[in-house]
Design an enzyme around this catalytic site. Structure first.
Site, short mmCIF file in Angstrom:
data_model
loop_
_atom_site.label_atom_id
_atom_site.label_comp_id
_atom_site.label_asym_id
_atom_site.label_seq_id
_atom_site.Cartn_x
_atom_site.Cartn_y
_atom_site.Cartn_z
N ASP A 153 0.82 -1.22 0.00
CA ASP A 153 0.00 0.00 0.00
C ASP A 153 0.86 1.27 0.00
OD1 ASP A 153 -1.58 -1.81 2.60
OD2 ASP A 153 -2.03 -1.92 0.45
N GLU A 211 -11.21 -1.10 -3.35
CA GLU A 211 -10.51 -0.38 -2.26
C GLU A 211 -9.33 0.43 -2.82
OE1 GLU A 211 -9.31 -3.64 0.24
OE2 GLU A 211 -7.61 -4.13 -1.03
O1 AHR Z 1 -2.64 -4.08 3.19
C1 AHR Z 1 -3.54 -3.82 4.24
C2 AHR Z 1 -4.93 -3.56 3.68
O2 AHR Z 1 -5.29 -4.66 2.86
C3 AHR Z 1 -5.02 -2.34 2.77
O3 AHR Z 1 -5.27 -1.16 3.46
C4 AHR Z 1 -6.22 -2.68 1.91
O4 AHR Z 1 -6.16 -2.03 0.67
C5 AHR Z 1 -6.15 -4.19 1.79
O5 AHR Z 1 -7.40 -4.72 2.00
#
Ligand code: AHR
Length: 502
Positions: free
Chosen positions: A49, A224
């Site tokens: 991320d 997401e």
């Molecule tokens: O990597 C942790 C979380 O996992 C991130 O914030 C999200 O994008 C994914 O679901």
């Protein structure tokens, strides 16, 4: 260099190595050819991320830590990030937002004092459950991306105060909007909400994307990691689709068609993904990206995470990758295919090419003298594991004792500034050195001969500086501070006896 065997010798060895390293760092030969190429990945652990930006002569990179702290890497060149150690920029002890920090994003906005501040957005939860992930933001004191920072606010829509992750800010026509991802039934969906300032959601959220197409439904129905991308008057939201633990995690694209950004109909989804796995290049689950421009502003780059194998999942194996991208005739981005690990790519235009050699600080692992098992931290608590992933969770830099230089303190290699200490529950955990005598005392250890009879000559046990006759041992399967008088069995004494491995 004579191999340092005992812990104390290791300490002097580290001091020497560190001094050498420092001299090597500062005496870097100025005639060395700058690095005008680089390879992916930018890191070997905790690379998920990622958010990356170039500011005031340096690149800054932050990634998911899964713990109670936020870290950042800083380097004068993109290639230099590969040898930059993470710096701890914030450590949280408030149980309402202490834990499991994900998805950093840091942006420079005007604060209520009229000055520029960095607003560092991230996800965190209350202690003990993943059900309370919420979006939070820090504010920097000044304009140094490394901080210091102070906690500013939790961001939520008062009409929908729910689980919220992957917060990101979009600026459109001088207005601020908050993008995030929220579970609604079986779908993790992307919402947009108005903001009255960089730390406040000022109105109700609106749904703009959920898993509509099959390519968005691998594993779980997930949208997401939304992030805005703007170019030549067009606005896009690039987001991650499918479950992050699958190799088919990928990027989708919404195009803003004009009108009210808070109207779901203003956003049109591309029917195909815009960036996805490349088996040919050995890149799996590429996603949760950010964007940055080259130092001279002429090139657009994408930063994202990916796995080196199709089975690595949504954990610490995800590493940070970067590559330049271009624009199609119709004004949409062309990300191409994710480049292979190890492939030489040209550094960004205007990149300094300055690469500081990695500091050759010796790290130490502590293995039980009686078993092939190692002392490691996980979510800041210590435990003993036979296999450790990422291995950096079991690697430590042994330094002079914070409370007594004749003793030692044990600093985490991947969470620098955090040390092994006995906490208020008498467990051994990683804590941030707050400069207090109390912390120093709890994080200072004397190396004593191994407590178990017949252990190797270089075996040792860690006696606490401020709790004499108590040692790092195990109690009910947890790594804890244990009185020698309570170690009634060989097994308990074995659990407190270690050997150092470099
Ligand atoms: O990597 C942790 C979380 O996992 C991130 O914030 C999200 O994008 C994914 O679901």
């Amino acid at each position: 260099m004579k191999k340092c065997l005992s812990l104390t010798a290791t300490l002097s060895c580290i001091v020497l190595l560190f001094l050498m390293a420092n001299s090597a760092v500062y005496s870097q030969d100025a005639t060395e050819e700058p690095a005008h190429t680089l390879t992916n990945p930018l890191n070997t652990f905790e690379g998920a991320d990622p958010w990356l930006t170039f500011y005031d002569g340096n690149y800054y990179l932050a990634t998911t830590t899964w713990a109670s702290l936020l870290t950042m890497r800083k380097a004068p060149s993109l290639a230099g990030l590969k040898t930059a150690m993470p710096i701890t920029i914030y450590f949280e002890t408030d149980p309402s937002r202490c834990c499991n920090m994900w998805a950093p994003e840091f942006r420079l906005f005007e604060g209520d004092d009229g000055a520029q501040h960095w607003y560092f957005y991230y996800t965190a939860r209350t202690s003990g459950t993943l059900d309370n992930q919420h979006s939070h933001v820090l504010e920097s004191d000044g304009t140094d991306p490394l901080g210091p920072y102070h906690y500013k606010a939790r961001l939520f829509d008062p009409a929908h105060d729910t689980w919220s992750i992957d917060g990101s800010v979009m600026v459109l026509d001088d207005a601020l909007y908050f993008l995030n991802s929220v579970w609604v039934g079986d779908y993790q969906e992307i919402f947009i909400a108005p903001m009255s300032n960089p730390w406040t959601i000022s109105g109700e959220r609106v749904l703009i994307s959920r898993s509509d197409y099959a390519w968005e439904k691998s594993g779980l129905f997930v949208n997401e990691g939304p992030v805005a991308l703007q170019h030549d008057g067009k606005t896009f939201i690039i987001y991650s689709a499918s479950y992050c633990a699958t190799p088919d995690y990928k990027l989708g694209m919404l195009t803003y068609t004009g009108g009210d950004p808070l109207d779901g109909a203003s956003w049109v989804k591309n029917p195909q993904p815009v960036f996805e796995r490349s088996d040919e290049n050995g890149v799996y689950g590429p996603g949760h990206n950010g964007f940055f421009t080259s130092p001279d502003g002429t090139e657009d780059w994408i930063v994202y995470h990916a796995n080196p194998s199709a089975s690595d999942g949504c954990g610490g194996a995800r590493t940070t990758r970067v590559q330049k991208f271009t624009w199609n005739e119709d004004g949409t981005p062309n990300f191409g295919a994710p480049v292979a690990v190890g492939e030489e790519i040209a550094a960004p235009s205007g990149d300094s090419g300055i690469v500081t050699p990695a500091e050759t600080v010796e790290t130490t692992r502590f293995k039980l003298s009686s078993a092939q098992a190692y002392l490691r931290h996980l979510n800041l608590n210590f435990r003993i594991d036979f296999t450790v992933t990422p291995v950096e969770d079991s690697e430590f830099v042994v330094v002079a004792g914070l409370a007594d230089p004749e003793a030692v303190s044990i600093q985490s290699v991947n969470f620098p500034g955090l040390y092994a200490r006995h906490d208020e529950t008498n467990l051994i955990s990683l804590g941030l050195d707050d400069g207090s005598d109390a912390f120093a005392g709890s994080a200072t250890w004397y190396e004593r001969p191994g407590l178990v009879e017949g252990a190797e000559a270089d075996a040792f046990s860690f006696e606490s500086y401020d709790a004499p006759d108590s040692y790092i041992g195990q109690k009910f399967g947890l790594v804890a501070l244990v009185k020698q008088s309570e170690m009634m069995t060989d097994r308990l004494r074995e659990d407190a006896t270690f050997v150092a491995e470099q």
